[in-house]
Design a protein around this motif. Structure first.
Motif, PDB file in Angstrom:
ATOM      1  N   VAL A   1       0.910  -1.257   0.145  1.00  0.00           N
ATOM      2  CA  VAL A   1       0.020  -0.023  -0.019  1.00  0.00           C
ATOM      3  C   VAL A   1       0.919   1.312   0.130  1.00  0.00           C
ATOM      4  O   VAL A   1       0.449   2.354  -0.684  1.00  0.00           O
ATOM      5  N   GLU A   2       1.993   1.413   0.851  1.00  0.00           N
ATOM      6  CA  GLU A   2       2.836   2.365   0.727  1.00  0.00           C
ATOM      7  C   GLU A   2       3.343   2.781  -0.420  1.00  0.00           C
ATOM      8  O   GLU A   2       3.349   3.776  -0.935  1.00  0.00           O
ATOM      9  N   ARG A   3       4.033   1.434  -1.245  1.00  0.00           N
ATOM     10  CA  ARG A   3       4.477   1.929  -2.644  1.00  0.00           C
ATOM     11  C   ARG A   3       3.420   2.267  -3.409  1.00  0.00           C
ATOM     12  O   ARG A   3       3.776   3.395  -4.237  1.00  0.00           O
ATOM     13  N   ALA A   4       2.056   1.879  -3.200  1.00  0.00           N
ATOM     14  CA  ALA A   4       1.292   2.303  -4.287  1.00  0.00           C
ATOM     15  C   ALA A   4       0.794   3.939  -4.143  1.00  0.00           C
ATOM     16  O   ALA A   4       0.436   4.473  -5.150  1.00  0.00           O
ATOM     17  N   ALA A   5       0.850   4.178  -2.957  1.00  0.00           N
ATOM     18  CA  ALA A   5       0.541   5.428  -2.680  1.00  0.00           C
ATOM     19  C   ALA A   5       1.439   6.690  -3.143  1.00  0.00           C
ATOM     20  O   ALA A   5       1.168   7.842  -3.007  1.00  0.00           O
ATOM     21  N   GLU A   6       2.577   6.152  -3.465  1.00  0.00           N
ATOM     22  CA  GLU A   6       3.680   6.990  -4.226  1.00  0.00           C
ATOM     23  C   GLU A   6       3.897   8.258  -3.212  1.00  0.00           C
ATOM     24  O   GLU A   6       3.807   9.586  -3.728  1.00  0.00           O
ATOM     25  N   GLY A   7       4.095   8.149  -1.830  1.00  0.00           N
ATOM     26  CA  GLY A   7       4.441   9.344  -1.036  1.00  0.00           C
ATOM     27  C   GLY A   7       3.440  10.186  -0.442  1.00  0.00           C
ATOM     28  O   GLY A   7       3.323  11.133   0.274  1.00  0.00           O
ATOM     29  N   ARG A   8       1.894   9.725  -0.697  1.00  0.00           N
ATOM     30  CA  ARG A   8       0.715  10.585  -0.395  1.00  0.00           C
ATOM     31  C   ARG A   8       0.063   9.710   1.171  1.00  0.00           C
ATOM     32  O   ARG A   8      -0.795  10.340   1.376  1.00  0.00           O
ATOM     33  N   LEU A   9       0.998   8.780   1.529  1.00  0.00           N
ATOM     34  CA  LEU A   9       0.425   8.177   2.739  1.00  0.00           C
ATOM     35  C   LEU A   9       1.823   7.846   3.665  1.00  0.00           C
ATOM     36  O   LEU A   9       2.635   7.285   3.243  1.00  0.00           O
ATOM     37  N   LYS A  10       1.615   8.046   5.229  1.00  0.00           N
ATOM     38  CA  LYS A  10       2.635   7.802   5.854  1.00  0.00           C
ATOM     39  C   LYS A  10       2.300   6.347   6.253  1.00  0.00           C
ATOM     40  O   LYS A  10       1.138   6.014   6.426  1.00  0.00           O
ATOM     41  N   ARG A  11       3.393   5.754   6.562  1.00  0.00           N
ATOM     42  CA  ARG A  11       3.230   4.509   6.981  1.00  0.00           C
ATOM     43  C   ARG A  11       2.516   4.218   8.133  1.00  0.00           C
ATOM     44  O   ARG A  11       1.891   3.338   8.358  1.00  0.00           O
ATOM     45  N   GLU A  12       2.587   4.929   8.982  1.00  0.00           N
ATOM     46  CA  GLU A  12       1.745   4.976  10.312  1.00  0.00           C
ATOM     47  C   GLU A  12       0.285   5.153  10.293  1.00  0.00           C
ATOM     48  O   GLU A  12      -0.420   4.806  11.205  1.00  0.00           O
ATOM     49  N   HIS A  13      -0.121   5.632   9.028  1.00  0.00           N
ATOM     50  CA  HIS A  13      -1.573   5.636   8.737  1.00  0.00           C
ATOM     51  C   HIS A  13      -2.158   4.325   7.994  1.00  0.00           C
ATOM     52  O   HIS A  13      -2.896   4.520   6.972  1.00  0.00           O
ATOM     53  N   ILE A  14      -1.180   3.266   8.035  1.00  0.00           N
ATOM     54  CA  ILE A  14      -1.754   1.982   7.423  1.00  0.00           C
ATOM     55  C   ILE A  14      -2.230   1.241   8.473  1.00  0.00           C
ATOM     56  O   ILE A  14      -1.146   0.705   9.302  1.00  0.00           O
ATOM     57  N   TRP A  15      -3.553   0.798   8.621  1.00  0.00           N
ATOM     58  CA  TRP A  15      -3.817  -0.279   9.699  1.00  0.00           C
ATOM     59  C   TRP A  15      -4.280  -1.388   8.890  1.00  0.00           C
ATOM     60  O   TRP A  15      -5.069  -1.467   7.958  1.00  0.00           O
ATOM     61  N   SER A  16      -3.936  -2.540   9.590  1.00  0.00           N
ATOM     62  CA  SER A  16      -4.509  -3.815   9.065  1.00  0.00           C
ATOM     63  C   SER A  16      -5.018  -4.542  10.177  1.00  0.00           C
ATOM     64  O   SER A  16      -4.833  -4.460  11.412  1.00  0.00           O
ATOM     65  N   ASN A  17      -6.098  -5.621   9.889  1.00  0.00           N
ATOM     66  CA  ASN A  17      -6.539  -6.649  10.694  1.00  0.00           C
ATOM     67  C   ASN A  17      -6.874  -7.840  10.097  1.00  0.00           C
ATOM     68  O   ASN A  17      -7.067  -7.743   8.777  1.00  0.00           O
ATOM     69  N   ILE A  18      -7.066  -8.802  10.809  1.00  0.00           N
ATOM     70  CA  ILE A  18      -7.383 -10.087  10.315  1.00  0.00           C
ATOM     71  C   ILE A  18      -8.576 -10.619  11.204  1.00  0.00           C
ATOM     72  O   ILE A  18      -8.772 -10.486  12.544  1.00  0.00           O
ATOM     73  N   VAL A  19      -9.579 -10.905  10.360  1.00  0.00           N
ATOM     74  CA  VAL A  19     -11.001 -11.515  11.127  1.00  0.00           C
ATOM     75  C   VAL A  19     -11.048 -12.991  10.899  1.00  0.00           C
ATOM     76  O   VAL A  19     -11.208 -13.447   9.746  1.00  0.00           O
ATOM     77  N   TYR A  20     -11.402 -13.972  11.720  1.00  0.00           N
ATOM     78  CA  TYR A  20     -11.321 -15.276  11.495  1.00  0.00           C
ATOM     79  C   TYR A  20     -12.848 -15.835  11.696  1.00  0.00           C
ATOM     80  O   TYR A  20     -13.411 -15.431  12.550  1.00  0.00           O
ATOM     81  N   ALA A  21     -13.164 -16.470  10.628  1.00  0.00           N
ATOM     82  CA  ALA A  21     -14.416 -17.083  10.637  1.00  0.00           C
ATOM     83  C   ALA A  21     -14.464 -18.473  11.292  1.00  0.00           C
ATOM     84  O   ALA A  21     -13.536 -19.045  11.660  1.00  0.00           O
ATOM     85  N   PRO A  22     -15.358 -18.415  12.354  1.00  0.00           N
ATOM     86  CA  PRO A  22     -15.441 -19.712  13.343  1.00  0.00           C
ATOM     87  C   PRO A  22     -15.493 -21.146  12.542  1.00  0.00           C
ATOM     88  O   PRO A  22     -15.764 -21.137  11.228  1.00  0.00           O
ATOM     89  N   GLU A  23     -15.087 -22.040  12.862  1.00  0.00           N
ATOM     90  CA  GLU A  23     -15.310 -23.300  12.405  1.00  0.00           C
ATOM     91  C   GLU A  23     -16.494 -23.594  11.825  1.00  0.00           C
ATOM     92  O   GLU A  23     -17.641 -23.338  12.406  1.00  0.00           O
ATOM     93  N   GLY A  24     -16.387 -24.161  10.461  1.00  0.00           N
ATOM     94  CA  GLY A  24     -17.758 -24.275   9.752  1.00  0.00           C
ATOM     95  C   GLY A  24     -18.359 -23.193   8.958  1.00  0.00           C
ATOM     96  O   GLY A  24     -19.335 -23.339   8.290  1.00  0.00           O
TER      97      GLY A  24
END
Length: 142
Positions: free
Chosen positions: A94-117
């Motif tokens: 994401v940082e590369r694609a923003a070409e300087g228009r985005l500070k790395r500290e403004h990139i947030w990520s999360n993973i959500v897990y689906a329960p079994e089945g």
């Protein structure tokens, strides 16, 4: 494995949005050691939400930011090392694609897990074991 990428208008060009999605796909496949797996590759899907600038906030004020959410079955990217590797690769993309228009500290990520089945593809519910077999079956067929 749906991705949801949310960014403000003007942060990423149409071409950069496509590059980011391809890069996120490659990052997930690489970290999961599933590059070339037909089942996984075909089931990495997602959306890119481009919102008005004033609708993307951090600390209560508008900011150039990117939010990456990944939904997975419980068995995927379970280790702390795999999560860390994915978050680093995703931020790089994401940082590369923003070409300087985005500070790395403004990139947030999360993973959500689906329960079994609770993972569904093409109208079919998969248990973790069935999901793993589908991935392994695609690897064997390659």
């Amino acid at each position: 494995m749906p991705f949801t990428l949310t960014v403000p208008e003007g942060l990423l060009s149409q071409q950069a949005q496509a590059q980011v999605f391809a890069g996120l796909t490659d990052a997930l496949l690489d970290v999961a050691d599933l590059t070339g797996n037909a089942f996984m590759t075909a089931n990495i899907v997602g959306t890119i939400n481009v919102l008005p600038r004033q609708h993307v906030l951090a600390g209560g004020t508008p900011v150039a930011a990117a939010f990456i959410e990944l939904k997975l079955p419980e068995i995927a990217l379970a280790s702390a090392e795999a999560k860390q590797a994915f978050f680093e690769k995703a931020a790089d993309v994401v940082e590369r694609a923003a070409e300087g228009r985005l500070k790395r500290e403004h990139i947030w990520s999360n993973i959500v897990y689906a329960p079994e089945g609770a993972w569904g593809i093409a109208g079919r519910s998969y248990t973790n074991a069935e999901f793993a077999r589908a991935i392994q079956g695609a690897a064997t067929a390659s």
